[in-house]
Scaffold this motif. Structure first.
Motif, PDB file in Angstrom:
ATOM      1  N   GLY A  95       0.719  -1.349   0.032  1.00 60.10           N
ATOM      2  CA  GLY A  95       0.124  -0.008   0.100  1.00 60.10           C
ATOM      3  C   GLY A  95       0.767   1.394   0.180  1.00 60.10           C
ATOM      4  O   GLY A  95       2.011   1.438  -0.075  1.00 60.10           O
ATOM      5  N   ASN A  96       0.281   2.457   0.055  1.00 60.77           N
ATOM      6  CA  ASN A  96       0.900   3.592  -0.154  1.00 60.77           C
ATOM      7  C   ASN A  96       1.766   4.047   1.075  1.00 60.77           C
ATOM      8  O   ASN A  96       2.762   4.777   1.160  1.00 60.77           O
ATOM      9  N   HIS A  97       1.538   3.566   2.366  1.00 71.16           N
ATOM     10  CA  HIS A  97       2.323   3.603   3.396  1.00 71.16           C
ATOM     11  C   HIS A  97       3.410   2.515   3.638  1.00 71.16           C
ATOM     12  O   HIS A  97       4.255   2.598   4.406  1.00 71.16           O
ATOM     13  N   ASP A  98       3.584   1.541   2.816  1.00 68.51           N
ATOM     14  CA  ASP A  98       4.432   0.493   2.674  1.00 68.51           C
ATOM     15  C   ASP A  98       5.704   0.978   1.880  1.00 68.51           C
ATOM     16  O   ASP A  98       5.519   1.879   1.239  1.00 68.51           O
ATOM     17  N   GLU A  99       6.838   0.480   2.146  1.00 67.97           N
ATOM     18  CA  GLU A  99       8.159   0.600   1.510  1.00 67.97           C
ATOM     19  C   GLU A  99       8.720  -0.731   0.992  1.00 67.97           C
ATOM     20  O   GLU A  99       8.571  -1.592   1.474  1.00 67.97           O
ATOM     21  N   ARG A 100       8.881  -0.646  -0.775  1.00 67.38           N
ATOM     22  CA  ARG A 100       9.189  -1.934  -1.342  1.00 67.38           C
ATOM     23  C   ARG A 100      10.341  -2.719  -0.804  1.00 67.38           C
ATOM     24  O   ARG A 100      10.214  -3.888  -0.392  1.00 67.38           O
ATOM     25  N   HIS A 108      10.487 -11.796   2.324  1.00 67.76           N
ATOM     26  CA  HIS A 108      11.002 -12.762   1.493  1.00 67.76           C
ATOM     27  C   HIS A 108      12.486 -13.005   1.380  1.00 67.76           C
ATOM     28  O   HIS A 108      12.977 -13.701   0.820  1.00 67.76           O
ATOM     29  N   ASP A 109      12.996 -12.019   2.600  1.00 66.04           N
ATOM     30  CA  ASP A 109      14.712 -12.265   2.519  1.00 66.04           C
ATOM     31  C   ASP A 109      15.245 -11.963   1.020  1.00 66.04           C
ATOM     32  O   ASP A 109      16.312 -12.648   0.570  1.00 66.04           O
ATOM     33  N   VAL A 110      14.452 -10.936   0.275  1.00 70.63           N
ATOM     34  CA  VAL A 110      15.077 -10.763  -0.989  1.00 70.63           C
ATOM     35  C   VAL A 110      15.521  -9.134  -1.046  1.00 70.63           C
ATOM     36  O   VAL A 110      14.657  -8.346  -0.388  1.00 70.63           O
ATOM     37  N   GLU A 111      16.789  -8.825  -1.630  1.00 70.47           N
ATOM     38  CA  GLU A 111      17.207  -7.438  -1.785  1.00 70.47           C
ATOM     39  C   GLU A 111      16.282  -7.002  -3.047  1.00 70.47           C
ATOM     40  O   GLU A 111      16.926  -7.361  -4.139  1.00 70.47           O
ATOM     41  N   SER A 112      15.379  -6.168  -3.088  1.00 76.80           N
ATOM     42  CA  SER A 112      14.707  -5.615  -4.324  1.00 76.80           C
ATOM     43  C   SER A 112      13.919  -4.283  -3.973  1.00 76.80           C
ATOM     44  O   SER A 112      13.466  -4.194  -2.849  1.00 76.80           O
ATOM     45  N   ALA A 113      13.963  -3.386  -4.958  1.00 77.20           N
ATOM     46  CA  ALA A 113      12.901  -2.519  -5.037  1.00 77.20           C
ATOM     47  C   ALA A 113      11.937  -2.292  -5.986  1.00 77.20           C
ATOM     48  O   ALA A 113      11.281  -1.250  -6.415  1.00 77.20           O
ATOM     49  N   ALA A 114      11.949  -3.620  -6.745  1.00 75.90           N
ATOM     50  CA  ALA A 114      10.787  -3.782  -7.735  1.00 75.90           C
ATOM     51  C   ALA A 114       9.426  -3.796  -7.126  1.00 75.90           C
ATOM     52  O   ALA A 114       9.199  -3.827  -5.963  1.00 75.90           O
TER      53      ALA A 114
END
Length: 297
Positions: A95-100, A108-114
């Protein structure tokens, strides 16, 4: 399969749907006043009573208020044990208050900004989580890459169809101030969904129970578990109240989807019917049930 007392068969799937949990690190109070972690605990406990064997547990965005890693850890701590007891697949949306980046890392223990886009297959029902958040903004949209991704996902129909989860509902918003924060890519989304097997869109964002249609598809809003928008503030006002929180239960049938609201907090209640009435009715044939419970004295 038919396990009820009426004319309809049992649903093929049951989906528990909550939204806008707005958790803060350490369980801090939102605005110094609202216990969003405690309210989520209450809502999950009531959902577990309402849908003890749900097939999926959907959280449709604003999982956290500030995108803090510790808040996502708290989300997992609260949600995962309930989903495990239900036997439910967890579906999160951004959502709009979340940060990718923190969301990917914590969940998920994944490094991503997708974009936080996912597909879940749940016993033939496809649940697609579409990230409608935008870095640095509170209104919603999606990009060309996401449109192509969603079209590819939907190109092959699922056995029981698809539920699309997106935080920003593609509907007109009642609160005028929230119209600035609406989903702004409706024409492109309608084009992608045309002819698809999407049976319903599950959203949040507005902190109200609501529904509508978009491109002929039902849109179902879950109220927030954190705080509710009091629409009695009037069309041009906005007032959040620490009351009236709730969650939803969706029952998926071959030809329809039924949507019910579960109060998110404990309340005084009545018991107007005998506790053993269900057992009594189950022991009768259809005519006996009609005579016992439907016929007026």
């Amino acid at each position: 399969m038919h396990d009820g007392l009426g004319q309809h068969p049992a649903p093929t799937h049951v989906v528990a749907h909550l939204s806008d949990t707005h958790l803060l690190a350490g369980g801090a109070l939102l605005g110094g006043a609202i216990d969003t972690a405690g309210h989520l605990r209450d809502a999950l406990a009531r959902l577990e009573l309402a849908a003890p064997s749900a097939d999926a547990l959907v959280v449709s965005g604003d999982c956290t208020d500030l995108g803090e890693p510790e808040a996502y850890a708290l989300l997992r701590e609260l949600v995962e044990p309930v989903a495990e007891r239900m036997g439910a697949t967890i579906v999160y949306a951004a959502g709009n208050h979340d940060e990718r980046a923190p969301m990917w890392r914590a969940l998920h223990d994944v490094e991503s900004a997708a974009p936080y886009d996912h597909v879940h297959e749940v016993a033939g029902l496809r649940i697609v989580s579409l990230d409608t958040s935008l870095a640095g903004f509170h209104h919603g949209a999606f990009d060309d890459g996401q449109a192509e991704w969603l079209a590819d996902v939907l190109a092959t129909p699922a056995e029981h169809g698809t539920l699309l989860v997106m935080h920003h509902p593609p509907l007109p918003y009642r609160a005028r101030i929230m119209q600035v924060l609406e989903f702004r890519d409706e024409p492109r989304l309608a084009e992608v969904l045309a002819g698809s097997d999407v049976r319903a869109i599950l959203s949040g964002h507005l902190h109200v129970n609501g529904s509508g249609t978009f491109a002929g598809i039902p849109v179902i809003l879950a109220n927030a578990t954190s705080y509710a928008d009091d629409l009695a503030a009037g069309p041009t006002g906005f007032e959040g109240v620490d009351a009236a929180q709730s969650a939803n239960v969706l029952e998926v049938y071959p030809h329809t989807i039924a949507h019910s609201v579960v109060p998110g907090r404990a309340h005084a209640s009545l018991a107007p019917l005998p506790a053993d009435l269900h057992a009594q009715l189950a022991a009768l044939d259809p005519q006996g049930r009609t005579d016992r419970f439907s016929r007026k004295p």
